[in-house]
Design a protein around this motif. Structure first.
Motif, PDB file in Angstrom:
ATOM      1  N   TYR A  52       0.860  -1.175   0.000  1.00  0.00           N
ATOM      2  CA  TYR A  52       0.000   0.000   0.000  1.00  0.00           C
ATOM      3  C   TYR A  52       0.899   1.229   0.000  1.00  0.00           C
ATOM      4  N   LYS A  53       0.776   2.060  -1.019  1.00  0.00           N
ATOM      5  CA  LYS A  53       1.650   3.219  -1.147  1.00  0.00           C
ATOM      6  C   LYS A  53       3.095   2.797  -0.911  1.00  0.00           C
ATOM      7  N   ASP A  54       3.787   3.487   0.020  1.00  0.00           N
ATOM      8  CA  ASP A  54       5.191   3.146   0.190  1.00  0.00           C
ATOM      9  C   ASP A  54       5.427   2.185   1.338  1.00  0.00           C
ATOM     10  N   PHE A  55       4.388   1.538   1.834  1.00  0.00           N
ATOM     11  CA  PHE A  55       4.629   0.529   2.863  1.00  0.00           C
ATOM     12  C   PHE A  55       3.800  -0.719   2.595  1.00  0.00           C
ATOM     13  N   LYS A  56       3.993  -1.725   3.455  1.00  0.00           N
ATOM     14  CA  LYS A  56       3.270  -2.975   3.266  1.00  0.00           C
ATOM     15  C   LYS A  56       2.246  -3.137   4.373  1.00  0.00           C
ATOM     16  N   VAL A  57       1.215  -3.876   4.077  1.00  0.00           N
ATOM     17  CA  VAL A  57       0.177  -4.123   5.056  1.00  0.00           C
ATOM     18  C   VAL A  57       0.019  -5.634   5.211  1.00  0.00           C
ATOM     19  N   VAL A  58       0.017  -6.073   6.465  1.00  0.00           N
ATOM     20  CA  VAL A  58      -0.230  -7.483   6.753  1.00  0.00           C
ATOM     21  C   VAL A  58      -1.544  -7.536   7.517  1.00  0.00           C
ATOM     22  N   TYR A  59      -2.485  -8.371   7.057  1.00  0.00           N
ATOM     23  CA  TYR A  59      -3.742  -8.410   7.799  1.00  0.00           C
ATOM     24  C   TYR A  59      -4.178  -9.838   8.057  1.00  0.00           C
ATOM     25  N   TYR A  62     -10.199 -12.423  12.041  1.00  0.00           N
ATOM     26  CA  TYR A  62     -10.686 -13.297  13.101  1.00  0.00           C
ATOM     27  C   TYR A  62     -12.166 -13.005  13.260  1.00  0.00           C
ATOM     28  N   ALA A  63     -12.995 -13.971  12.952  1.00  0.00           N
ATOM     29  CA  ALA A  63     -14.450 -13.738  12.917  1.00  0.00           C
ATOM     30  C   ALA A  63     -14.710 -12.467  12.123  1.00  0.00           C
ATOM     31  N   ALA A  64     -15.394 -11.495  12.722  1.00  0.00           N
ATOM     32  CA  ALA A  64     -15.705 -10.294  11.940  1.00  0.00           C
ATOM     33  C   ALA A  64     -14.639  -9.214  12.119  1.00  0.00           C
ATOM     34  N   LEU A  65     -13.593  -9.560  12.835  1.00  0.00           N
ATOM     35  CA  LEU A  65     -12.591  -8.546  13.149  1.00  0.00           C
ATOM     36  C   LEU A  65     -11.322  -8.737  12.318  1.00  0.00           C
ATOM     37  N   TYR A  66     -10.849  -7.639  11.785  1.00  0.00           N
ATOM     38  CA  TYR A  66      -9.585  -7.676  11.053  1.00  0.00           C
ATOM     39  C   TYR A  66      -8.500  -7.027  11.891  1.00  0.00           C
ATOM     40  N   ILE A  67      -7.363  -7.658  11.945  1.00  0.00           N
ATOM     41  CA  ILE A  67      -6.208  -6.990  12.552  1.00  0.00           C
ATOM     42  C   ILE A  67      -5.275  -6.640  11.405  1.00  0.00           C
ATOM     43  N   VAL A  68      -4.975  -5.368  11.301  1.00  0.00           N
ATOM     44  CA  VAL A  68      -4.210  -4.862  10.163  1.00  0.00           C
ATOM     45  C   VAL A  68      -2.942  -4.208  10.690  1.00  0.00           C
ATOM     46  N   VAL A  69      -1.807  -4.612  10.170  1.00  0.00           N
ATOM     47  CA  VAL A  69      -0.541  -4.044  10.631  1.00  0.00           C
ATOM     48  C   VAL A  69       0.185  -3.427   9.439  1.00  0.00           C
TER      49      VAL A  69
END
Lengths: 144, 1096
Positions: A52-59, A62-69
Motif C-alpha cells: 500500500y503506497k510506500d509501505f506494506k500491510v499485513v492483515y 478473526y471472525a468479523a474482526l480484522y487486525i491490520v498491521v
C-alpha cells in the motif's frame, strides 16, 4: 519496522489503533479507511500481504474482526503475520475466549497488552506469560 | 447493516451480565463508557458518529475540569477520550488531565494515565515535560508495578533533553533482581540510544552485560540496541559474532524455557533478530561468515523444508539473489504464480524473474512485465516496474530495435510518474553511444524512425516525458535519416506546441529541438511563426527559448558554434559560479549597489536587528547553501543535459574495474532434469562439476533432496506444454551461468550497451534477511458477524502448526548472504581446469593461514616508506589482505597539507607475477595517485609501494578506501585481491588559524551546524581550558580565544574546508556548537570530540 496496528471490524469501524510513527489525527481516519477498504476488498484466497503506497500491510481476519498491521518495506511480513496471531492468542488467554466486545469494553487493557509486545515499532516481547505479567499484577492489586 | 446491529444488541446484555472474565472491569450497562460503546456499535452513518462524539466530547470536557471528579472517574473519562481520538476527533483538553492521572492515580488509574499520554502526545509535545517528575518519582517507587509503568512509558516516549535527569536511575535498574525491571531498563536505554545516542555512549559495557544476562528476556531486549549499533558500524562488533552464534545455537537447540516457544518453534522472533544481526556482521566478510555456517546450517535443518507454492515465493526471490540456479527447481511453480489471479502474487513473481534475468531470457521476462504494467493500476507498482524494465532493457538488450521499442513502451506506460533518471539515462546512452560507430548510428536512426510515425499519429496521447525525449532525439539525430526533410520534422514539432496539454517544460524542449533543426530558407516560416508566438509568452523560459530560436535561425554560423551537430557531450560545461557575471557585478558595485548577501545572512541580520539574540552569533536558518544551487535557475533542457552528463569520468573508471574477470558458474547435476533438457552443453558440463568447498553442506543436502524430487515433475500432460515452453524461455541461461549481478559486482554477460549498471538492484544483500517471504494463506473463514464471537475460531488451529514450521523455515533462509561473498570473490575460472578452480576456491574461502607471513614482514616495511615521507609520523602499518602469492599492507602519513596513503604489496611467493595492477578508489574521498601506481611485473619476494593523496569529498566519521590488485600468475591465470582501508576523519583535520573577527564573520556565513553537550574534564586545571587543550592535542584544533566561560575553536578539513566550534560551560557540561559550510562535517567532528574526551 511496524508503522501501525489497527483492529477494524467488517463494517470498517476502528476498534483499536496504535501508531508507532507520528501521524496527525486528522489524517488517521482517511488512512485507516483507505487501508481497511483495501484489505476488505480482498478475497479469502488472496494473500494476506498487500503493498500500500510506500509501505506494506499485513492483515488477518478473526471472525468479523480484522487486525491490520502496517510495516516498512524492510520488515518481515511472515514474522508480523504470526505476531498478530500471537497477539490474539494472548488476548484469548487473558479474556478467556476473546470477542470483539471484550476488546471494546477493555480498550485500555488491550492497549496495555499491546504495549508490552510492541514498542517503537519493534517487537519487544512474545512470551505470553511475560506479556501478561504486568497487567495481571495490576489486576490483582485492584482487586485487593 | 440492520442485521448486524440486531445481533450486536442481542449480544450486549449477555456479555454485560456474564462478566466473569478474570481481568475485565465490572462495567454496568448504564455506565458512561458503556453508553458510549453501545452508541458506537449502533452507529449507521458518519453523520451520526459526528453527532455522538461531539456530544460525548462536551460531556467529557465538563466532567474532567470538575473538582469533584475522582481518579477512578478520571480513568473512565480518559478511556472515553481515547475512543474519541481513535475515531478522529481531537480531545486536546484532556491531555493535561492524562498527565495528572498518571501523577495522582493509583495502579490501574496511573497506568491508564500513562497510556493516554502515550496515545495523545507525540514525542515532541511540550506537555511531555510535565511527565518528567512523575516518571522520576515512579522510578524510585518501592512498588515494582509503578517502576515497571514508568520504564514502559520512558521506552515509548521521553523528552530528549531530560534524559540526563533519569539516566542514573534507569542505569541502576540494570542490576535489579527482577528480570522484568532489567528488561524494561534495557528497552528504555534502547529508546535513549535511538533519540540521543551520545547520552548513552558511556554505558556500552553495560549493554554487553545485558547481552550476557542470565535471563533470556533481558538478552533479547539488548539485541535491539545491538542491531541498531551494528547497522551503524558492523566492524566495531565483529568480536561479538561468536556470542551471537552461541545464542542462536542455544535457541535453535531448544535450550530456552518452554514458554518462549511459539507453537513448538523455539522463540522464532528471537531467531529472526539474531539472523538479522548475523547477516549484518557477515556481510562482505568471509572469515566472520565462516563462524556462522554451522549454526545457520543447523537452523535451516531444523526448519523443515517444504516449499509450499506461493508461500515460498518471496523466500525464493531472496535465495535466488544468492544462487539463480535454485530457481530452476521451482520453474513450474513460478509459471503458475505468473498466472495467479492475485496481482500481489503476480508482482512478486515478476520481482523474482527480474532477478534471474539474463541476456537469453530478457525478451520474455520484459514482455511479461510489460503485460503486467498494462493491467496494473497502482502508481507505486508502475513506477517500480517501469524502472526495472528500463534497467533490464539497458543491460541485456539483444538488439537495437528491441531496445528502442521496449523503451518506447516504457515511456508510454510509465508516463510522467516514472523516475526522471530513466529518460535522462536513456538520452545519455544515446548521446554517448558505444564502441562501434556504425552500431551507434543505427541505434540513433532507429530511434528517429520510430518516433516520426508516433508524432504523425496522435502525439496528444503520449506522456510529456516521452514527448520531451522525442523532441530531443529528433533535434539531435533526425539529420541521420536522409529522406526526412527538416521542414517536416519542424512542422511535426510545431504541432506539439499547439497541443493544449503540452506542459511548458515540454514546449521548452520542443523549442530547443527546433533551434537545432532550423536552417533558414523554407523552414523559416514555421520557426518565425513559433518564435513570434512565444517571444511574448508569460513563461520566462519559453520566452528565452523563443528568442534563442529567432536569433539562431537567422545566424547559421552562430548556431553552428552554439549547437554543434554531433558534438561530444562531455565538452558541455556549466559555469555554476556564474563568473561570467563578474564584470556586471563589479560595475554595479562601483555604481553604488549594495553587495549581495545570501538569504540566510539577510534573515539573520533582520533577526538581530529585531531582538536580542540569546545564542552566540545569531540564529542559523535551515536553508543550506547547496539547496539554492544553480539547478533551480536552469532551463529544463540544459538541466537534464548537464545532470545526465555529470559523472562521466567516474563511469569510465568503473568500466575498467567491472569488465574484469567474472566466473562462469558451477554447473549443477540436477539442472538437466528441469525443462532445459534440450540444452546439450549444459549436461556435459554438469558431469565435470566440482562441488565448491565453500558451500555449506546444508545447501548441498538441500540440493540432493530436491534432486530426488524432480523426476516427479517430468511427466508432462498435454495442457502443460504451453507452460513448459514458457518455462524454457524464462529459465534459459540460468544453468550455464550465475549471472545475477545484484551486488553490482559481477557482470558476466557481455552487455550490449557497455555502461555501468544504474546503481544496484533494489534489494541489496542485507535486505535478504529482512524481507524473507511472502505467503498465501487463506484467512480463517468468518462464521458470522456476532461481536462476541470467539476470535480464535477452531479452524485456525489446524493451520497453525503448519504455518509456524514454515515461519521458522523462512527465518533461516537469511543465511544465503554469507555464501555469496565467497562466490563473488572467486576469480574467473572460465576455461581453466577443475583442479585449478578448486585451488582458487580454497584461497577465496580461507585467507586465514596466509595472515601470519604478512605480520612478520610488517616490521621491516618501514624501510620501504618513500624517502620523502620517512621523516613524518605515520599510522601503524596494518595488514590488509593476503593470498598465497601477495601480501598487502597499508598506512597513512599525515603531512601538513595532505594525507598520503601508502600501500605495500609484497610478493610472498616463489615466482614472479605479471601484469600487476593496483587500483584504489573511494566513495567519500578524492583519490589521486602520486608518482606512478605500481604496475607490471613483480619478482619473487619483492615489495612494491603505491602512494595516493587523499582529500575528503564527503565527510563521514570514518572514510574508507577500497582497492583491487589484479595480477597474473606465471601459468597465465588471472587473480585479484580486494581490500579496504579505513581512515578516521581526524587524520584530515588541521588547525585553522584565524582572528576572532574573522571567526565572527565566517560564523554567520556557514549554514550547517550541530549542537551537543560534551563532558568536561575535571582535573586540577580550570575545566574549560583543560577540555579545550585536550581536544586541541587530540584533534589538532586551533583555540582562537577563551573568554570567561566561553571558548572559540577553529579547524579545517584538508584542503580548505573550515569548521568552527563555539564552546560554553553550562551546568557542568560543555555546550558545543559547531558550524561549517560543509554538510555532515559538524556531526562527524562532534563524534570525534566525544570519542577524544572519552578516551582520556
Amino acid at each position: 519496522m511496524i508503522k501501525f496496528v489497527l483492529m477494524v471490524n467488517r463494517q470498517g469501524q476502528t476498534r483499536l489503533s496504535r501508531y508507532y510513527h507520528s501521524v496527525e489525527l486528522s489524517r488517521r481516519a482517511a488512512l485507516e479507511a483507505d487501508v481497511v477498504r483495501y484489505c476488505l476488498s480482498r478475497k479469502k484466497d488472496q494473500c494476506s500481504f498487500v503493498e500500500y503506497k510506500d509501505f506494506k500491510v499485513v492483515y488477518r481476519q478473526y471472525a468479523a474482526l480484522y487486525i491490520v498491521v502496517g510495516i516498512t518495506d524492510s520488515e518481515n511480513e511472515l514474522s508480523i503475520y504470526e505476531l498478530v496471531h500471537n497477539f490474539v492468542e494472548v488476548l484469548d488467554k487473558y479474556f478467556s475466549r476473546v470477542s470483539e466486545l471484550d476488546i471494546m469494553f477493555n480498550l485500555d487493557r488491550v492497549h496495555i497488552i499491546l504495549d508490552e509486545m510492541i514498542q517503537n515499532g519493534h517487537i519487544v516481547e512474545t512470551n505470553k506469560s511475560r506479556i501478561l505479567a504486568p497487567l495481571t499484577a495490576i489486576d490483582k492489586m485492584v482487586e485487593s | 447493516m440492520s442485521d448486524v446491529v440486531e445481533k450486536t444488541l442481542t449480544a450486549l446484555p449477555s456479555l454485560l451480565s456474564l462478566d466473569s472474565h478474570p481481568g475485565s472491569a465490572k462495567l454496568s450497562s448504564t455506565s458512561k463508557l458503556g453508553n458510549l460503546i453501545r452508541g458506537i456499535t449502533e452507529l449507521t452513518s458518519k453523520h451520526e458518529e459526528e453527532k455522538l462524539i461531539q456530544h460525548e466530547l462536551l460531556a467529557i470536557k465538563e466532567q474532567v475540569s470538575s473538582p469533584n471528579t475522582t481518579m477512578r472517574q478520571m480513568k473512565e473519562l480518559m478511556v472515553r477520550s481515547i475512543y474519541c481520538e481513535m475515531l478522529g476527533y481531537e480531545a486536546s483538553f484532556s491531555y493535561i488531565h492524562a498527565i495528572k492521572l498518571a501523577q495522582q492515580g493509583t495502579v490501574l488509574e496511573k497506568r491508564v494515565g500513562y497510556l493516554a499520554v502515550s496515545l495523545f502526545l507525540n514525542e515532541s509535545h511540550e506537555l511531555l515535560l510535565l511527565l518528567v517528575n512523575t516518571v522520576l518519582k515512579d522510578l524510585q517507587s518501592t512498588n515494582l508495578i509503578e517502576v515497571c509503568m514508568a520504564l514502559t512509558v520512558v521506552s515509548q516516549m521521553f523528552p530528549k533533553d531530560m534524559i540526563p535527569a533519569i539516566l542514573p536511575l534507569v542505569e541502576e535498574k540494570l542490576n535489579h533482581p527482577k528480570e522484568i525491571i532489567r528488561r524494561k531498563a534495557v528497552l528504555a536505554l534502547y529508546k535513549f540510544y535511538l533519540i540521543a545516542p551520545n547520552q548513552v555512549q558511556h554505558i556500552h559495557n553495560k549493554f554487553r552485560k545485558a547481552l550476557c544476562d542470565k535471563d533470556p528476556g533481558v538478552m533479547t531486549a539488548s539485541l535491539h540496541i545491538y542491531l541498531q549499533m551494528i547497522q551503524e558500524n558492523p566492524d566495531a562488533y565483529k568480536d561479538l559474532t561468536p556470542s551471537f552464534v552461541t545464542i542462536l545455537k542455544q535457541v535453535v537447540g531448544g535450550k530456552l524455557p518452554m514458554d518462549f516457544n511459539y507453537h513448538t518453534v523455539p522463540a522464532p522472533w528471537l531467531q529472526i533478530q539474531l539472523l538479522r544481526i548475523l547477516a549484518l556482521l557477515g556481510k562482505n566478510d568471509q572469515s566472520t561468515s565462516e563462524v556462522m555456517y554451522e549454526v545457520l546450517d543447523e537452523s535451516l535443518r531444523r526448519a523443515e523444508m517444504n516449499h509450499n507454492i506461493t508461500y515460498g515465493l518471496k523466500a525464493l526471490t531472496y535465495v535466488v539473489q544468492q544462487d539463480p540456479k535454485l530457481a530452476l527447481q521451482h520453474q513450474m511453480t513460478i509459471i503458475e504464480c505468473l498466472d495467479h489471479p492475485d496481482l500481489i502474487i503476480k508482482r512478486e513473481t515478476l520481482e523474482l524473474l527480474f532477478r534471474i534475468t539474463n541476456a537469453q531470457n530478457v525478451t520474455v521476462i520484459v514482455e511479461k512485465m510489460l503485460e503486467f504494467l498494462c493491467i496494473s493500476e497502482d502508481d507505486h507498482t508502475t513506477i517500480d516496474l517501469v524502472g526495472k524494465v528500463a534497467e533490464l532493457a539497458e543491460k541485456y538488450a539483444p538488439d537495437n530495435e528491441w531496445f528502442i521499442e521496449t523503451m518506447n513502451t516504457v515511456f508510454s506506460l510509465g508516463g510522467d510518474m516514472m523516475q526522471p533518471d530513466i529518460p535522462n539515462s536513456f538520452l545519455k546512452l544515446l548521446s554517448e553511444g558505444f564502441d562501434s560507430v556504425e552500431e551507434d548510428r543505427k541505434l540513433k536512426l532507429f530511434a528517429v524512425n520510430s518516433y516520426v510515425p508516433l508524432l504523425r499519429g496522435e502525439p496528444g496521447k503520449l506522456p510529456q516525458r516521452f514527448l520531451q525525449v522525442i523532441s530531443w532525439v529528433l533535434g539531435e539525430y533526425s539529420h541521420l535519416r536522409e529522406d526526412l526533410e527538416p521542414a517536416e520534422v519542424l512542422s511535426l514539432l510545431a504541432k506539439l506546441l499547439d497541443m493544449k496539454n503540452s506542459s511548458s517544460e515540454t514546449k521548452s524542449w520542443v523549442l530547443m529541438a527546433m533551434t537545432k533543426l532550423c536552417k533558414g530558407g523554407t523552414d523559416a516560416s514555421v520557426t518565425q511563426e513559433v518564435s513570434e508566438t512565444y517571444s511574448s509568452s508569460l513563461d520566462t523560459v519559453l520566452r528565452q527559448r523563443a528568442h534563442e530560436l529567432q536569433y539562431l535561425s537567422q545566424d547559421p554560423e552562430l548556431r553552428a558554434r552554439v549547437l554543434p551537430r554531433g558534438a561530444n557531450p562531455e565538452t558541455l560545461e556549466v559555469d555554476s559560479s556564474l563568473s561570467f557575471l563578474d564584470r556586471f557585478v563589479s560595475e554595479a558595485l562601483a555604481a553604488g549597489a549594495a553587495p549581495y548577501k545570501p538569504p540566510h545572512q539577510r534573515q539573520e541580520e533582520l533577526d538581530q536587528s529585531k531582538a536580542l539574540s540569546l545564542e552566540p552569533y545569531g540564529l542559523s536558518l535551515p536553508i543550506s547553501m547547496s539547496s539554492c544551487s544553480i539547478t533551480d535557475r536552469q532551463s529544463p533542457t540544459l538541466l537534464s543535459m548537464s545532470s545526465g552528463l555529470s559523472g562521466d569520468s567516474a563511469d569510465l573508471s568503473h568500466k575498467g574495474g567491472s569488465s574484469a574477470l567474472k566466473l562462469d558458474g558451477v554447473k549443477r547435476v540436477w539442472g538437466r532434469e528441469g525443462y532445459l533438457a534440450q540444452r546439450e552443453p549444459v549436461e556435459e558440463a554438469a558431469q565435470v562439476e566440482v562441488p565448491s568447498p565453500i558451500q555449506s553442506p546444508g545447501r548441498q543436502g538441500e540440493g540432493d533432496s530436491l534432486h530426488s524430487q524432480t523426476p516427479t515433475q517430468t511427466p508432462t500432460p498435454e495442457p502443460e506444454q504451453e507452460k513448459q515452453q514458457l518455462a524454457s524461455s524464462l529459465f534459459v541461461g540460468l544453468a550455464s551461468q550465475s549471472s545475477v549481478s545484484l551486488m553490482g559486482k559481477s557482470e558476466p554477460t557481455p552487455q550490449r550497451f557497455r555502461r555501468k549498471a544504474k546503481g544496484q538492484g533494489p534489494g541489496s544483500s542485507f535486505n535478504a534477511s529482512e524481507q524473507i517471504s511472502s505467503s498465501l494463506i487463506s484467512p480463517p473463514s468468518a462464521v458470522d458477524n456476532l461481536l462476541c464471537n470467539n476470535l480464535l475460531d477452531s479452524n485456525n488451529a489446524s493451520e497453525l502448526a503448519e504455518q509456524t514450521s514454515q515461519l521458522s523455515q523462512r527465518l533461516t533462509t537469511a543465511n544465503g548472504t554469507c555464501h555469496t561473498e565467497a562466490e563473488l570473490t572467486e576469480p574467473d575460472t572460465k576455461g581453466c581446469n577443475p583442479a585449478l578452480r578448486r585451488d582458487n576456491c580454497v584461497v577465496a574461502a580461507d585467507p586465514g593461514p596466509h595472515d601470519d607471513p604478512g605480520r612478520l614482514t610488517e616490521v621491516c616495511l618501514d624501510s620501504y616508506l618513500p624517502a620523502e615521507l620517512s621523516g613524518l609520523s605515520h599510522s601503524e602499518i596494518a595488514p590488509l589482505c593476503a593470498n598465497q602469492s601477495l601480501n598487502l599492507s597499508a598506512c597513512h602519513v599525515q603531512k601538513e597539507d595532505s594525507l598520503i596513503l601508502v600501500v605495500f604489496i609484497i610478493n610472498s611467493s616463489e615466482s614472479a607475477i605479471q601484469q600487476m595492477l593496483l587500483q584504489v578508489d573511494s566513495e567519500e574521498l578524492e583519490v589521486s595517485c602520486l608518482c606512478d601506481s605500481p604496475a607490471g611485473e613483480m619478482t619473487s619476494h619483492s615489495v612494491a609501494v603505491g602512494q595516493y593523496s587523499l582529500t575528503v569529498k564527503r565527510p563521514a566519521v570514518h572514510v574508507e578506501v577500497v582497492g583491487t590488485v589484479s595480477y597474473q600468475l606465471p601459468a597465465g591465470t588471472s587473480q585479484s585481491l580486494q581490500f579496504s582501508y579505513k581512515v578516521p576523519l581526524t587524520s584530515f583535520i588541521r588547525p585553522f588559524v584565524v582572528s576572532t573577527e574573522e571567526y565572527g564573520t565566517m560564523w554567520l556565513s556557514f549554514s550547517h551546524d550541530t549542537k551537543q553537550n560534551l563532558t568536561l574534564i575535571n582535573d586540577n586545571q580550570e575545566p574549560l581550558t583543560a577540555t579545550l587543550n585536550a581536544l586541541k592535542k587530540k584533534l589538532q584544533l586551533h583555540v582562537v580565544e577563551v573568554i570567561g566561560m566561553e571558548g572559540i575553536v577553529a579547524c579545517r578539513l584538508l584542503q580548505d574546508l573550515p569548521c568552527l566550534m563555539h564552546c560554553r560551560v553550562n551546568a557542568g557540561w560543555l555546550a558545543v556548537w559547531l558550524r561549517s559550510p560543509v554538510p555532515d562535517l559538524p556531526d562527524c567532528l562532534i563524534y570525534h570530540c566525544q570519542r577524544a574526551l572519552q578516551s582520556l
